[in-house]
Design a protein around this motif. Structure first.
Motif, PDB file in Angstrom:
ATOM      1  N   GLY A 158       0.824  -1.210   0.000  1.00 44.62           N
ATOM      2  CA  GLY A 158       0.000   0.000   0.000  1.00 44.62           C
ATOM      3  C   GLY A 158       0.851   1.250   0.000  1.00 44.62           C
TER       4      GLY A 158
ATOM      5  N   GLN B  47      -2.113   2.629  -5.734  1.00 43.72           N
ATOM      6  CA  GLN B  47      -3.480   2.178  -5.504  1.00 43.72           C
ATOM      7  C   GLN B  47      -4.494   2.716  -6.515  1.00 43.72           C
TER       8      GLN B  47
ATOM      9  N   LEU C 152      -4.000  -3.209   3.238  1.00 42.40           N
ATOM     10  CA  LEU C 152      -2.789  -2.582   2.705  1.00 42.40           C
ATOM     11  C   LEU C 152      -1.779  -2.369   3.828  1.00 42.40           C
TER      12      LEU C 152
END
Length: 304
Positions: A222, A247, A268
């Motif tokens: 993430g 993302q 994430l």
């Protein structure tokens, strides 16, 4: 299976010591609804007593103090850590091995061959540890074959190579080798429950997506919201160039996770200090919530 998120931030943590980006500045001033984060690491157990540590960040001492199940329970010198698995050879995932040098027995270390080579050459952490506790190194196969770790009879592990880059100090920085970065599936044998851990993920190759489809929980990269996110702090580097799938972009992590079964828990981890999802009141965070995606935080507990 029990999972502890020891650290959920990317390299440098949050706030980063020398960063004055909007997120770091506002966190120091108390002007943002966000949590500080240490550098990325998790621990996995089947009994809550003995744990496999994944990555050893520079913040490992503080992380262990914040997570009592991993602390000493018996004898003068003791630890809940039974083995260490390294995902890559990056500084933020390996420097903590030096903090573990006081161990009263050699560290049981599992890593791919390129990681071992980097940590005995360009960044010789393992060579240094030979002057302290020592290391018993075990290779991680990259063909998906399961391997076991002694002392963890109810867990089995399988790894595969990810497309990424070796650290700047690696002898093959500009010549990527399979195993520079890996993803790992952890299965609890008695329940069949599975975790997929990949804090550095630059491309969703077919074998990666297949693994993501077959687990109960994902803890995946993430780091960045957009490909050009680092531009706000003056860096010309793009997310994909340094091995991270952003993302929000087309083909990014949100779109990938939307194709994973709805029942799978999607989390994430390895969040960079510049990422707007750190602000829990941000529209970016709301977009993740609406997509059924969680954001890991330090000392997060996951039970599968």
């Amino acid at each position: 299976m029990l999972i502890r998120v020891l650290g959920s931030g990317a390299g440098g943590g949050f706030p980063q010591w020398n960063c004055n980006c909007g997120n770091c500045r506002r966190l120091r001033r108390g002007e943002i609804n966000a949590q500080p984060r240490t550098q990325s690491s998790i621990a996995v157990s089947s009994d809550g007593t003995k744990w496999v540590l994944f990555n050893a960040s520079p913040d490992i001492r503080f992380q262990l103090e914040a997570n009592p199940p991993l602390q000493p329970k018996e004898g003068v010198r003791d630890t809940g850590i039974g083995a260490v698995v390294l995902i890559d050879a990056q500084i933020d995932h390996t420097t903590g091995l030096l903090i573990l040098r006081e161990s009263n027995r050699p560290l049981e270390l599992y890593c791919a061959d390129p990681v071992y080579e980097d940590l005995t050459s360009g960044f010789p952490v393992l060579t240094m540890l030979e002057h302290y506790c020592g290391v018993n190194r075990h290779p991680v196969p990259l063909d998906g074959r399961a391997f076991r770790i002694p002392g963890f009879p109810d867990l089995q592990f399988s790894g595969h190579a990810l497309k990424s880059k070796a650290p700047p100090y690696s002898p093959h920085r500009n010549d990527p080798y399979p195993g520079d970065n890996i993803g790992v599936v952890v299965e609890e044998i008695s329940t069949g429950r599975k975790l997929y851990y990949a804090p550095g993920l630059g491309e969703i190759e077919p074998h990666v997506f297949e693994a993501m489809q077959q687990v109960d929980c994902l803890l995946v990269d993430g780091t960045f919201w957009t490909d050009d996110e680092m531009a706000q702090v003056g860096s010309p580097k793009k997310a994909r160039e340094i091995g991270h799938l952003p993302q929000s972009d087309t083909g990014g992590m949100i779109e990938v996770l939307d194709r994973v079964p709805e029942k799978t828990r999607k989390i994430l981890i390895h969040i960079n200090n510049t990422n707007p999802i750190l602000d829990e009141d941000s529209p970016q965070r709301r977009r993740l919530i609406d997509a059924g995606i969680e954001v890991a935080y330090d000392s997060m507990e996951i039970e599968l």
